[in-house]
Scaffold this motif. Structure first.
Motif, PDB file in Angstrom:
ATOM      1  N   LEU A  29      -1.717  -0.118  -0.420  1.00 20.19           N
ATOM      2  CA  LEU A  29      -1.712   0.261  -1.840  1.00 20.19           C
ATOM      3  C   LEU A  29      -0.566   1.225  -2.048  1.00 20.19           C
ATOM      4  CD1 LEU A  29      -5.495   0.970  -2.624  1.00 20.19           C
ATOM      5  CD2 LEU A  29      -4.103  -0.799  -3.718  1.00 20.19           C
ATOM      6  N   THR A  30      -0.059   1.303  -3.259  1.00 18.13           N
ATOM      7  CA  THR A  30       0.972   2.303  -3.532  1.00 18.13           C
ATOM      8  C   THR A  30       0.320   3.658  -3.806  1.00 18.13           C
ATOM      9  OG1 THR A  30       1.006   2.048  -5.938  1.00 18.13           O
ATOM     10  CG2 THR A  30       2.422   0.556  -4.653  1.00 18.13           C
ATOM     11  N   ALA A  31       1.100   4.727  -3.644  1.00 19.30           N
ATOM     12  CA  ALA A  31       0.737   6.066  -4.138  1.00 19.30           C
ATOM     13  C   ALA A  31       2.046   6.810  -4.325  1.00 19.30           C
ATOM     14  CB  ALA A  31      -0.155   6.810  -3.157  1.00 19.30           C
ATOM     15  N   VAL A  50       5.066   4.112  -0.906  1.00 23.17           N
ATOM     16  CA  VAL A  50       5.659   4.912  -1.978  1.00 23.17           C
ATOM     17  C   VAL A  50       6.658   3.978  -2.653  1.00 23.17           C
ATOM     18  CG1 VAL A  50       6.791   7.068  -2.590  1.00 23.17           C
ATOM     19  CG2 VAL A  50       5.418   6.938  -0.502  1.00 23.17           C
ATOM     20  N   GLY A  51       6.142   3.162  -3.566  1.00 23.97           N
ATOM     21  CA  GLY A  51       6.956   2.119  -4.186  1.00 23.97           C
ATOM     22  C   GLY A  51       7.919   2.705  -5.204  1.00 23.97           C
ATOM     23  N   ASP A  52       9.026   1.974  -5.409  1.00 19.06           N
ATOM     24  CA  ASP A  52       9.908   2.393  -6.505  1.00 19.06           C
ATOM     25  C   ASP A  52       9.264   2.057  -7.848  1.00 19.06           C
ATOM     26  OD1 ASP A  52      10.270  -0.321  -6.366  1.00 19.06           O
ATOM     27  OD2 ASP A  52      12.451  -0.269  -6.142  1.00 19.06           O
ATOM     28  N   SER A  53       8.072   1.434  -7.798  1.00 26.40           N
ATOM     29  CA  SER A  53       7.254   1.275  -9.005  1.00 26.40           C
ATOM     30  C   SER A  53       6.840   2.643  -9.547  1.00 26.40           C
ATOM     31  CB  SER A  53       6.020   0.419  -8.713  1.00 26.40           C
ATOM     32  OG  SER A  53       5.339   0.891  -7.564  1.00 26.40           O
ATOM     33  N   ALA A  54       7.084   3.717  -8.794  1.00 22.85           N
ATOM     34  CA  ALA A  54       6.922   5.075  -9.348  1.00 22.85           C
ATOM     35  C   ALA A  54       7.733   5.209 -10.632  1.00 22.85           C
ATOM     36  CB  ALA A  54       7.385   6.110  -8.330  1.00 22.85           C
ATOM     37  N   CYS A  90       8.186   3.863   2.529  1.00 17.80           N
ATOM     38  CA  CYS A  90       8.859   4.319   1.302  1.00 17.80           C
ATOM     39  C   CYS A  90       9.936   3.314   0.889  1.00 17.80           C
ATOM     40  CB  CYS A  90       9.496   5.688   1.571  1.00 17.80           C
ATOM     41  SG  CYS A  90      10.385   6.350   0.156  1.00 17.80           S
ATOM     42  N   ASP A  91       9.940   2.956  -0.384  1.00 16.29           N
ATOM     43  CA  ASP A  91      11.000   2.084  -0.903  1.00 16.29           C
ATOM     44  C   ASP A  91      12.333   2.813  -0.921  1.00 16.29           C
ATOM     45  OD1 ASP A  91      10.207  -0.507  -1.537  1.00 16.29           O
ATOM     46  OD2 ASP A  91       9.337   0.079  -3.458  1.00 16.29           O
ATOM     47  N   MET A  92      13.417   2.111  -0.525  1.00 17.42           N
ATOM     48  CA  MET A  92      14.765   2.642  -0.762  1.00 17.42           C
ATOM     49  C   MET A  92      15.148   2.249  -2.185  1.00 17.42           C
ATOM     50  SD  MET A  92      16.853   2.362   2.798  1.00 17.42           S
ATOM     51  CE  MET A  92      18.151   3.428   2.165  1.00 17.42           C
ATOM     52  N   LEU A 120      10.573   2.418   6.065  1.00 20.62           N
ATOM     53  CA  LEU A 120      11.253   2.187   4.775  1.00 20.62           C
ATOM     54  C   LEU A 120      11.143   0.716   4.386  1.00 20.62           C
ATOM     55  CD1 LEU A 120      14.497   4.269   5.449  1.00 20.62           C
ATOM     56  CD2 LEU A 120      12.451   4.987   4.191  1.00 20.62           C
ATOM     57  N   LYS A 121      11.222   0.456   3.077  1.00 20.75           N
ATOM     58  CA  LYS A 121      11.210  -0.934   2.591  1.00 20.75           C
ATOM     59  C   LYS A 121      12.467  -1.182   1.760  1.00 20.75           C
ATOM     60  CE  LYS A 121       8.127  -2.564  -0.629  1.00 20.75           C
ATOM     61  NZ  LYS A 121       9.003  -2.991  -1.752  1.00 20.75           N
ATOM     62  N   LEU A 122      13.086  -2.341   2.010  1.00 16.31           N
ATOM     63  CA  LEU A 122      14.316  -2.737   1.300  1.00 16.31           C
ATOM     64  C   LEU A 122      14.124  -4.138   0.743  1.00 16.31           C
ATOM     65  CD1 LEU A 122      15.297  -0.792   3.765  1.00 16.31           C
ATOM     66  CD2 LEU A 122      17.503  -1.843   3.425  1.00 16.31           C
ATOM     67  N   GLY A 144      10.699  -5.652   5.031  1.00 16.68           N
ATOM     68  CA  GLY A 144      11.533  -6.401   4.091  1.00 16.68           C
ATOM     69  C   GLY A 144      10.757  -6.703   2.819  1.00 16.68           C
ATOM     70  N   HIS A 145      11.412  -7.296   1.847  1.00 20.50           N
ATOM     71  CA  HIS A 145      10.759  -7.633   0.574  1.00 20.50           C
ATOM     72  C   HIS A 145      11.496  -8.834  -0.010  1.00 20.50           C
ATOM     73  CE1 HIS A 145       8.987  -5.931  -3.476  1.00 20.50           C
ATOM     74  NE2 HIS A 145       9.052  -7.257  -3.499  1.00 20.50           N
ATOM     75  N   LEU A 146      10.797  -9.978  -0.125  1.00 19.56           N
ATOM     76  CA  LEU A 146      11.398 -11.225  -0.612  1.00 19.56           C
ATOM     77  C   LEU A 146      10.562 -11.806  -1.751  1.00 19.56           C
ATOM     78  CD1 LEU A 146      12.168 -12.887   2.869  1.00 19.56           C
ATOM     79  CD2 LEU A 146      13.823 -11.746   1.346  1.00 19.56           C
TER      80      LEU A 146
END
Ligand code: KIV
Length: 272
Positions: A29-31, A50-54, A90-92, A120-122, A144-146
């Motif tokens: 889950l994000t926070a 810690v998504g960049d959805s922040a 954490c998202d970059m 980290l997630k990219l 990763g994220h696709l």
């Protein structure tokens, strides 16, 4: 492994890979803040993102693109302090890793040094693979994220389902294999057909974490405010509300207002 609240063993990337191996599903889950991280961690979620959805959830932006390194560091540092058990990823942010490998690795090291997160997630595949390799070579685990990669929303022209057509599906599979060969421990698969996500899950060693990608991925991720029903504005097909926090908070605020107005708060016992 990860779901018992009494089991306070720290989840590592090795644990996540072992979960893939044993078939135990991975919950993420994000926070974006300390208090929420403490709650998710105590509840036993395997990983906190810690998504960049922040950018959307915390700052009210339409897109994830505006969030800066300084802002993500602020959120990530707070979440890392609140997470004793969950693996913190954490998202970059957009712009922090697309320019060059050197800049990506430098920013990755900065985020790790200044936050205390675990990985980290990219977003992206073959086009960022040298940077992914450089970050992993620096000793930093990468997710990763696709599929639907929100930092590319302007290229896609919206948030529609990705990889429906053969050519995009084939590109996604080759990107996933490329990330896998580079050594990522996990790959987020966002808003892609369930059959495609199932195929990728079978073909890679990394754990796949789906969002709108069906039930065959190794784990699932949701934005916590969406999952807990803090807003009723965003309700895509893939989203389930597991609680109605918006109503719960409104009820609490109503009760507080009532008690202030009728002078029953604070009581004598609540006064000095
Ligand atoms: O930023 C985010 O919250 C994400 C998830 C939706 C996967 O990347």
């Amino acid at each position: 492994m990860g779901y018992l609240t009494t089991d306070k063993k720290k989840i590592t990337v090795k644990t996540i890979l072992a979960m893939k191996g044993s078939g135990e599903k991975i919950s993420q889950l994000t926070a974006y803040d300390y208090t929420t991280a403490c709650i998710l961690d105590e509840a036993g979620v395997d990983s906190i993102l810690v998504g960049d959805s922040a950018s959307n959830v915390m700052s009210g932006n339409m897109f994830t693109l505006p969030i800066t390194i300084e802002e993500i560091i602020y959120h990530a540092r707070a979440v890392a302090k609140g997470s004793k058990h969950s693996l913190v990823v954490c998202d970059m942010p957009f712009g922090s890793y697309q320019i060059s490998k050197e800049e990506g690795v430098r920013n990755a090291i900065r985020i790790m040094k200044e936050t205390g997160v675990d990985a980290l997630k990219l977003e992206g595949g073959v086009e960022i693979i040298d940077t992914v390799k450089g970050i992993i070579a620096a000793g930093i685990p990468v997710e990763g994220h696709l599929g639907l990669t929100p930092q590319s929303v302007n290229k896609f022209g919206g948030y529609a389902l990705r990889a429906k057509e053969e050519a995009e599906a084939e590109k996604l599979i080759s990107d996933a294999k490329c990330l896998d060969d580079a050594g990522v421990f996990a790959i987020t698969l966002e808003k892609v057909p369930a059959a495609l996500a199932a195929r990728v899950t079978k073909e890679v060693k990394a754990a796949t974490i789906g969002i709108g990608a069906g039930n065959a991925t190794d784990g699932q991720v949701l934005v916590y405010a969406d999952a807990l029903g803090m807003s009723d504005k965003f309700k895509p097909k893939f989203l389930r509300h597991f609680a109605n926090m918006k109503q719960c908070m409104i009820d609490g605020v109503h009760e507080y207002i009532k008690c202030v107005k009728d002078s029953s708060f604070p009581s004598e016992a609540e006064s000095y």
